[in-house]
Structures are given as structure tokens and as C-alpha cells.
Design an enzyme around this catalytic site. Structure first.
Site: not given
Length: 303
Positions: A126-129
Site C-alpha cells: 500500500g501507499c506510504a508503506v
């Protein structure tokens, strides 16, 4: 530095007016940036700000998360709660946010030490780990979620309201939203660069204000991954819904814990892959207005 009000050694938070919605006009959250369009002409757009937030639990530094910077108190509490570092019976005696150094310190009456857990990290999709400490499945053994009622009419009503609510996504894109709902009413709508942060803010709000979870629905614009399912289940929320799709492990865990999992929820359509027994189909989908093209485009960027 801001500090929550404390009386007798215990934080006494005041409940904000509901629904709590995004404020796309907040100048701290976006920045105007100039560039050129596909024809080479000058253009100016709003882009989402991204800044670090370091979270401490008592004297121990836990994590630095990239976030848009709103509701740092809820993000800190929710992150610690969802990682099992704040327990149900913990008394929060202090909550300090220093805007100058982007730091939140959560103080508890219980002495804490999570050195071993902090050293063991699992990166998530996902985004922004996203980051999970320790065993991702910790806490799910023996978990029983409430047998709450879920009506299809509530899902359709929520989708219409959430998709048309003014938000940072509509202002600048590149962001995820998570909404805490009760029946057909959105209660708390949080956004962030990663869906993990957005759901942690919801968890922090619920922890701080003592909101019950058994009659709630969690709506997210992002994918229904294993971590989203685990966090929802550990929060005690029996229903998780999304405009987006599923991962196989997310579905497997939802079935294991009895979570109702609704995905691909757009216009007249949705798919239920777990927890069908809670769902009451009380409306003919053919009578539900379908989405227009603008709403379909909005959903595709949130995956």
C-alpha cells in the site's frame, strides 16, 4: 506545544461535534504548485503536503510515520492501539504534540517497554508503506465479532454521501479516506497519504472518546488488504466496506474472524466475500441510481 486537558492524572477528552469531516480548505494540508499541462501551457494545481510525525510511547521512540499532519493525536493513539501497545485498560495521562519538531508523546499510567517489538517490523503493501510490529496475526485467536445487522440500503446511502463529501481527495487527489459509520450515517471521516494512517486515526478517535465498535461500519477508499482486515477486526468493528477490490489473504482472514467484507462497491454494484449472514438485502439494486463517470474516475485513483 498543545496538550490535552487532564484532571486527576487522567486525560478527559471532549467529544467533537459529529460528523467530523475533512477540511480541504485547511492551508496546512495542501500546497499550490505550478507546472505545464499536456499542451505545454502553464497550469497550477493543489498537491497534498506530506510531513514526518514521530510517535513516542512514554520515553520510547516507536515510529516515524509520513502523514498529512492533521489529527496527530488520533494518529498516535490509533497507531499504538492497533499495534497492541495501548491496551483497553490503559489510562492515558498525557498527550503532548510539539508542532515545531513534529512529535507526539503518549504517556500512560502503566510503565511500557516495547524494544523487542519495535525491532521486529513487517513492511505491508500500500501507499506510504505501512508498518506492523511483531506477529501480524497476534490478537486474532479467539476473536469473536458482534453479530450486528447490515442493510444494503445503508451501504448505498453511505456510498452516495461519502463520494460527494468535500474532501482533500477532490481538492488534490493522491490520498486515501477511511470513514467510521453507524447504519447510514458517516460519523468520522479521516484522510491521509496511506490508508493505514487513515484507519489509525479512526482507531485513535474511538479509543480517546470511548466509542463502542459493535454497531459500526468502516468504509475505506483503498484495497481490502490483510492489514486493513486485521486492524478492523482488532478494533471490534464487524463490517469493512470499500470501493476497491480484495486481496486473497484479506478475504481469508475476514472469513477466519467472521468479518463482513464488502468490496467493489460502486453505484448499484457490490461484492460480499465474507460475513454474508449479517447482510440484509432490503433494496432492489435496479432502483439505486448508478454512478456518473466522475464518480467512477474518483474511485479508480483511490485503489
Amino acid at each position: 506545544m498543545r496538550r490535552a486537558e487532564a484532571r486527576g492524572g487522567k486525560i478527559i477528552p471532549s467529544m467533537p461535534d459529529l460528523p467530523l469531516l475533512p477540511d480541504p480548505r485547511d492551508p496546512r494540508l495542501t500546497r499550490r504548485v505550478t507546472g505545464t499541462d499536456q499542451t505545454g501551457q502553464p497550469t497550477e494545481i493543489a498537491v497534498v503536503e506530506e510531513r514526518p510525525l514521530t510517535i513516542y510511547l512514554n520515553r520510547q521512540e516507536i515510529v516515524t510515520a509520513m502523514t498529512i499532519g492533521d489529527h496527530p493525536d488520533y494518529l498516535a493513539l490509533g497507531f499504538l492501539r492497533n499495534q497492541g501497545m495501548l491496551r483497553d485498560d490503559d489510562v492515558v495521562t498525557g498527550l503532548d504534540y510539539d508542532e515545531e519538531i513534529d512529535t507526539v508523546v503518549v504517556r500512560t499510567a502503566r510503565e511500557t517497554s516495547y524494544e523487542a517489538k519495535v525491532q521486529k517490523k513487517t513492511r505491508t503493501s500500500g501507499c506510504a508503506v505501512g508498518t506492523v510490529f511483531g506477529d501480524m496475526m497476534e490478537g486474532l485467536d479467539g476473536l469473536v465479532l458482534p453479530q450486528a445487522e447490515l442493510r444494503a440500503s445503508w451501504l448505498y446511502a453511505l456510498a452516495r454521501q461519502i463520494n460527494t463529501t468535500p474532501s482533500l481527495y477532490l481538492e488534490a487527489g493522491a490520498i486515501h479516506g477511511t470513514v467510521l459509520c453507524q447504519q447510514d450515517r458517516p460519523l468520522v471521516y479521516m484522510e491521509d497519504v496511506g490508508r493505514h494512517n487513515a484507519v489509525d486515526k479512526i482507531a485513535g478517535f474511538m479509543f480517546r472518546h470511548g466509542l463502542p465498535a459493535g454497531d459500526k461500519i468502516l468504509y475505506t477508499t483503498g484495497r481490502l488488504t490483510s492489514e486493513m482486515v486485521i486492524k478492523t477486526a482488532l478494533m471490534g468493528i464487524p463490517v469493512l466496506a470499500s470501493r476497491s477490490g480484495f486481496t486473497a489473504w484479506g478475504v481469508e482472514i475476514a472469513r477466519q474472524v467472521g468479518l463482513t467484507l464488502i468490496g467493489r462497491m460502486r453505484g448499484q454494484r457490490f461484492v460480499c466475500l465474507s460475513g454474508e449472514a449479517r447482510l440484509i438485502r432490503d433494496v432492489d439494486p435496479a432502483l439505486v441510481p448508478d454512478e456518473d463517470r466522475a464518480q467512477r474516475r474518483k474511485g479508480s485513483d483511490a485503489d
